[in-house]
Design an enzyme around this catalytic site. Sequence first.
Site, short mmCIF file in Angstrom:
data_model
loop_
_atom_site.label_atom_id
_atom_site.label_comp_id
_atom_site.label_asym_id
_atom_site.label_seq_id
_atom_site.Cartn_x
_atom_site.Cartn_y
_atom_site.Cartn_z
N ARG A 243 0.85 -1.19 0.00
CA ARG A 243 0.00 0.00 0.00
C ARG A 243 0.89 1.24 0.00
O ARG A 243 2.00 1.23 0.54
CB ARG A 243 -0.93 0.00 1.21
CG ARG A 243 -1.92 -1.16 1.21
CD ARG A 243 -2.80 -1.13 2.45
NE ARG A 243 -3.76 -2.25 2.44
CZ ARG A 243 -3.50 -3.45 2.95
NH1 ARG A 243 -2.33 -3.69 3.53
NH2 ARG A 243 -4.42 -4.40 2.90
N LYS A 270 -2.64 -1.88 7.65
CA LYS A 270 -4.08 -1.63 7.69
C LYS A 270 -4.80 -2.62 8.59
O LYS A 270 -5.73 -2.25 9.32
CB LYS A 270 -4.65 -1.70 6.27
CG LYS A 270 -6.14 -1.44 6.17
CD LYS A 270 -6.60 -1.51 4.73
CE LYS A 270 -8.11 -1.26 4.62
NZ LYS A 270 -8.58 -1.32 3.22
N HIS A 332 -2.74 2.27 -5.67
CA HIS A 332 -3.45 1.02 -5.40
C HIS A 332 -3.57 0.17 -6.66
O HIS A 332 -3.68 -1.07 -6.59
CB HIS A 332 -4.84 1.32 -4.84
CG HIS A 332 -5.46 0.16 -4.13
ND1 HIS A 332 -6.08 -0.87 -4.80
CD2 HIS A 332 -5.56 -0.14 -2.82
CE1 HIS A 332 -6.53 -1.75 -3.93
NE2 HIS A 332 -6.23 -1.34 -2.72
N ARG A 335 -1.29 -2.76 -7.06
CA ARG A 335 -1.68 -3.98 -6.34
C ARG A 335 -2.62 -4.82 -7.20
O ARG A 335 -2.47 -6.05 -7.28
CB ARG A 335 -2.35 -3.59 -5.01
CG ARG A 335 -1.38 -2.96 -4.02
CD ARG A 335 -2.08 -2.30 -2.84
NE ARG A 335 -2.86 -3.23 -2.03
CZ ARG A 335 -2.34 -4.06 -1.13
NH1 ARG A 335 -1.03 -4.09 -0.93
NH2 ARG A 335 -3.13 -4.84 -0.40
N HIS A 359 -4.06 -8.99 2.57
CA HIS A 359 -5.51 -8.83 2.67
C HIS A 359 -6.03 -9.52 3.92
O HIS A 359 -5.43 -10.48 4.41
CB HIS A 359 -6.21 -9.42 1.45
CG HIS A 359 -6.09 -8.55 0.24
ND1 HIS A 359 -6.26 -9.03 -1.05
CD2 HIS A 359 -5.82 -7.23 0.10
CE1 HIS A 359 -6.11 -8.04 -1.92
NE2 HIS A 359 -5.84 -6.95 -1.24
N TYR A 369 -4.75 -20.48 5.53
CA TYR A 369 -3.65 -20.09 4.64
C TYR A 369 -2.88 -18.93 5.25
O TYR A 369 -1.65 -18.85 5.14
CB TYR A 369 -4.21 -19.66 3.28
CG TYR A 369 -4.58 -20.81 2.37
CD1 TYR A 369 -3.65 -21.79 2.06
CD2 TYR A 369 -5.85 -20.90 1.80
CE1 TYR A 369 -3.97 -22.84 1.21
CE2 TYR A 369 -6.19 -21.94 0.95
CZ TYR A 369 -5.25 -22.91 0.66
OH TYR A 369 -5.57 -23.93 -0.17
#
Length: 409
Positions: A243, A270, A332, A335, A359, A369
Site C-alpha cells: 500500500r 491496515k 493502489h 496492487r 488482505h 492459509y
Amino acid sequence: MSLSDLDCRHAKPATSAYRLFDSAGLYLHVMPTGKRVWRLKYRFQGKEKLLTLGAYPGVTLIKAREKRDIAKQTLETGIDPGQQKKDEKALAQFKQAQTVQLVATEWYNRNLPTWSPSYAKNVLSRLQQNIFPFIGQQSVASLTVQQLLVCLQKVEDRNRYDLAHRVLQMMGQIMRYAVITERADRDITSDMKGALKKYVKGHFASIEIEELPKLLKAIERNEARLFKQTILALKLILLTFVRTSELIQATWSEIDLKNKVWSIPAERMKMRKAHIVPLSNQVVLILEELSELFGQQGYILPSAFQKNKPISNNTILKALDRLKYGKLMTGHGFRALAMSTIKEKLDYRHEVVDRQLAHQPKSKVDKAYDRAQFLAERTRMMQDWADYIDSIAVSPKTAQVSELLYVSR
C-alpha cells in the site's frame, strides 16, 4: 378535607407563605409573591422530606395528585423520589453537556491505538471537516435524524457520495458508543437507511499488463523531471505492490538487505498485523541506490524538502499524473495489476498472492492459509515478478533491456 380547583384558584398571597393541604401529604404552597407551588411531604428512612411537583396552574390539581401517586409508588419500591428527581436532573444536565464533538473525540481516542496512523488521520479529518463545524456542539442525546441528514447532504453537495456514506457509517459507530456509555438513548443512524443518494462504487484505476511497457518507458525517460526518490518510489511500489502508506512511511530499521526481507510492523499495517515483504534482487539494488543517495537513517524515501520526513501521501499519484497516467493508474492500481498478472502470467495460486497483498482473510480456509503464510513460495514469487517485469521492459525494436529496473543477478 381535600382541595378543589376553586380553592386553588382563589388562593391569594399573604404577608407570609402558607399551605393549603390536599391529601396524602400533598399541599399547595402559596408564597407572598403570589406564586403557588405543589409540594409533597413524605418520609424516607425515618426522615421527613419534601418533593416539589410543579407550579400551579401549569400543574393542575389533578396532575399534582397523579404525580403524588407516582411518588408514593416509587417510595414503595424503596427509592427516594426526591433523590430520584435530583439524579434525573443531573443526568439530563450531563447528557446536555455531552456534545457530538466531545463524544466523537472520546470514541476516536479509545479506538486510536487499534488504527494505523494513516487511517486515524483520515477519520479525524472526516470529523473535523464534515461533522464538527455543523453539529459538533449539538447534544448527542438530542441529535435528530434531520440534523444529521442536513450535515451529510452538505457532503453530497460536493459530489462526494462515497464520503457521505463513509461519514454516516462512522456516525453510526459514534452513536452506538454514545448509547453504550449512556450519553444517548438510541442510534439514530439506524433510521437513515436509504436516506443518502445511491452511487456506483468505482475501482482504483489500473492499467492492463499490456500497457505496462509504455509506463515503464515513461518512468525511464522522466520527461516530467521527477525527483530521484520519486522515480525510485514508483519502481518500488511496482515491484513490492505494498500500500502507498506502507511504502512512503518505510524506515531503514525495517529493512534487512542481507537477508533480503522488509518487515513492516503491525502498527503500520491496515489490518494491524505484522507483514513480511521478500525483497527481489532488483529491489535490493534500488534500496542500495537509495542508501548511497540519502544514507540509511530514517525514511528510505525522504522528502526532497525535509530530509527528516518522508515523501508525501500524494507523491505517487502526482507523479503518475505528471507522467500522463493520472486517470489511468493509481498507487493502489499497482496492487490490482500484480494480483491479476501474477495469477495469470506466472501461475501462482490466489492464496499466495493474496497473502503477499496482506488482505484480511475472509473465510476459515483463508485464515488457515494466513497462518501458513507461504513465505518460501512468496519469496520465489517476488523474484519471478521482478524478472517478469524486466522481461516485458525489453524493447521490440532494440531488443535491449530497459534500464528502469535492474536485471536480476
